[in-house]
Design a protein around this motif. Structure first.
Motif, short mmCIF file in Angstrom:
data_model
loop_
_atom_site.label_atom_id
_atom_site.label_comp_id
_atom_site.label_asym_id
_atom_site.label_seq_id
_atom_site.Cartn_x
_atom_site.Cartn_y
_atom_site.Cartn_z
N THR A 1 36.67 36.78 41.96
CA THR A 1 35.80 36.89 40.79
C THR A 1 36.57 37.30 39.54
O THR A 1 36.36 36.74 38.46
CB THR A 1 34.67 37.90 41.07
OG1 THR A 1 33.98 37.49 42.24
CG2 THR A 1 33.70 37.96 39.91
N GLU A 2 37.48 38.26 39.66
CA GLU A 2 38.23 38.74 38.50
C GLU A 2 39.12 37.63 37.93
O GLU A 2 39.22 37.46 36.72
CB GLU A 2 39.11 39.94 38.87
CG GLU A 2 38.35 41.13 39.39
CD GLU A 2 38.00 41.00 40.87
OE1 GLU A 2 38.72 40.32 41.63
OE2 GLU A 2 36.97 41.56 41.26
N THR A 3 39.76 36.88 38.81
CA THR A 3 40.64 35.79 38.37
C THR A 3 39.82 34.69 37.70
O THR A 3 40.20 34.20 36.64
CB THR A 3 41.42 35.20 39.57
OG1 THR A 3 42.11 36.25 40.22
CG2 THR A 3 42.39 34.13 39.12
N ALA A 4 38.70 34.31 38.31
CA ALA A 4 37.85 33.28 37.73
C ALA A 4 37.31 33.72 36.38
O ALA A 4 37.24 32.93 35.44
CB ALA A 4 36.70 32.94 38.68
N SER A 5 36.94 34.99 36.27
CA SER A 5 36.43 35.51 35.00
C SER A 5 37.47 35.42 33.89
O SER A 5 37.16 35.04 32.78
CB SER A 5 35.97 36.96 35.16
OG SER A 5 34.88 37.03 36.03
N SER A 6 38.72 35.76 34.22
CA SER A 6 39.75 35.72 33.18
C SER A 6 40.16 34.28 32.86
O SER A 6 40.39 33.95 31.70
CB SER A 6 40.96 36.55 33.59
OG SER A 6 41.60 35.98 34.71
N LEU A 7 40.23 33.42 33.86
CA LEU A 7 40.63 32.03 33.61
C LEU A 7 39.58 31.24 32.83
O LEU A 7 39.92 30.39 32.01
CB LEU A 7 40.92 31.32 34.93
CG LEU A 7 42.21 31.67 35.63
CD1 LEU A 7 42.29 30.96 36.99
CD2 LEU A 7 43.41 31.30 34.78
N ARG B 1 37.11 32.53 30.84
CA ARG B 1 36.45 33.40 29.86
C ARG B 1 35.90 32.60 28.69
O ARG B 1 34.76 32.82 28.27
CB ARG B 1 37.43 34.46 29.35
CG ARG B 1 36.80 35.45 28.38
CD ARG B 1 37.77 36.52 27.90
NE ARG B 1 38.35 37.23 29.04
CZ ARG B 1 39.66 37.31 29.30
NH1 ARG B 1 40.52 36.72 28.50
NH2 ARG B 1 40.10 37.97 30.34
N LEU C 1 38.37 31.06 43.81
CA LEU C 1 39.15 32.15 43.23
C LEU C 1 38.40 33.47 43.32
O LEU C 1 37.17 33.50 43.33
CB LEU C 1 39.44 31.85 41.75
CG LEU C 1 40.29 30.62 41.46
CD1 LEU C 1 40.35 30.37 39.96
CD2 LEU C 1 41.69 30.79 42.03
#
Length: 178
Positions: A5-11, A13, A3
């Protein structure tokens, strides 16, 4: 890893926050002892949930094991991402071997203490399931029920011992290796 980085960070968190809360390492013997007690007590809390969920739901410990797998997966992914960035800066990312090195290193970093932790949670889940079945099948106060309680307490003590060893490895061995 697949994923952005932004998507992985939000998923992930919540998992990342769990990792950050547990990995606030401070140097010194007193701080390491404090960290050991913090990690051990957190692991005992998870183990108690494994016992309760297995006791109440039969296979309820699967939820706890799945949660821990997601935390370990997020930790491994974060470790790979951060170290791949270091290799990209250092080598121009032309070595494919760096990817496999960092991936193996990250899995090993968490497996050293993660495998014994998960093993302890499985033992605790078995103890809760055995106690649940004993209550459904046996009368309280019988010799057979007392034997089951003794077996369950042995399993819980074994799980606590394995968790303590895993906590020692997590606090003292893993940081020395990585």
């Amino acid at each position: 890893l697949a994923l952005p980085t932004e998507t992985a960070s939000s998923l992930f968190r919540v998992q990342s926050q769990t990792i950050a809360n547990l990995n606030q390492h401070v140097t010194g013997n007193i701080a390491q002892t404090h960290l050991l007690s913090k990690i051990f007590l957190n692991n005992v809390k998870v183990m108690i949930f494994c016992i309760l969920f297995s006791f109440l739901y039969g296979s309820g410990a699967i939820f706890i094991l799945t949660w821990n797998a997601s935390v370990i997966g997020a930790a491994v992914g974060n470790f790979i991402r951060s170290h791949m960035a270091q290799f990209a800066d250092a080598t121009g990312f032309h070595k494919l071997g760096a990817y496999f090195y960092v991936t193996s290193l990250s899995i090993l970093r968490y497996a050293i203490h993660g495998v014994p932790e998960i093993f302890a949670y499985i033992i605790a889940g078995l103890a809760g399931g055995i106690l649940s079945m004993a209550i459904m099948k046996h009368d309280f106060g019988t010799k057979q029920f007392e034997n089951v309680l003794l077996d369950v307490s042995d399993l819980v003590l074994l799980a606590v011992l394995v968790l303590f060893i895993a906590s020692i490895v997590e606090v003292f061995v893993t940081p020395a290796l990585f």
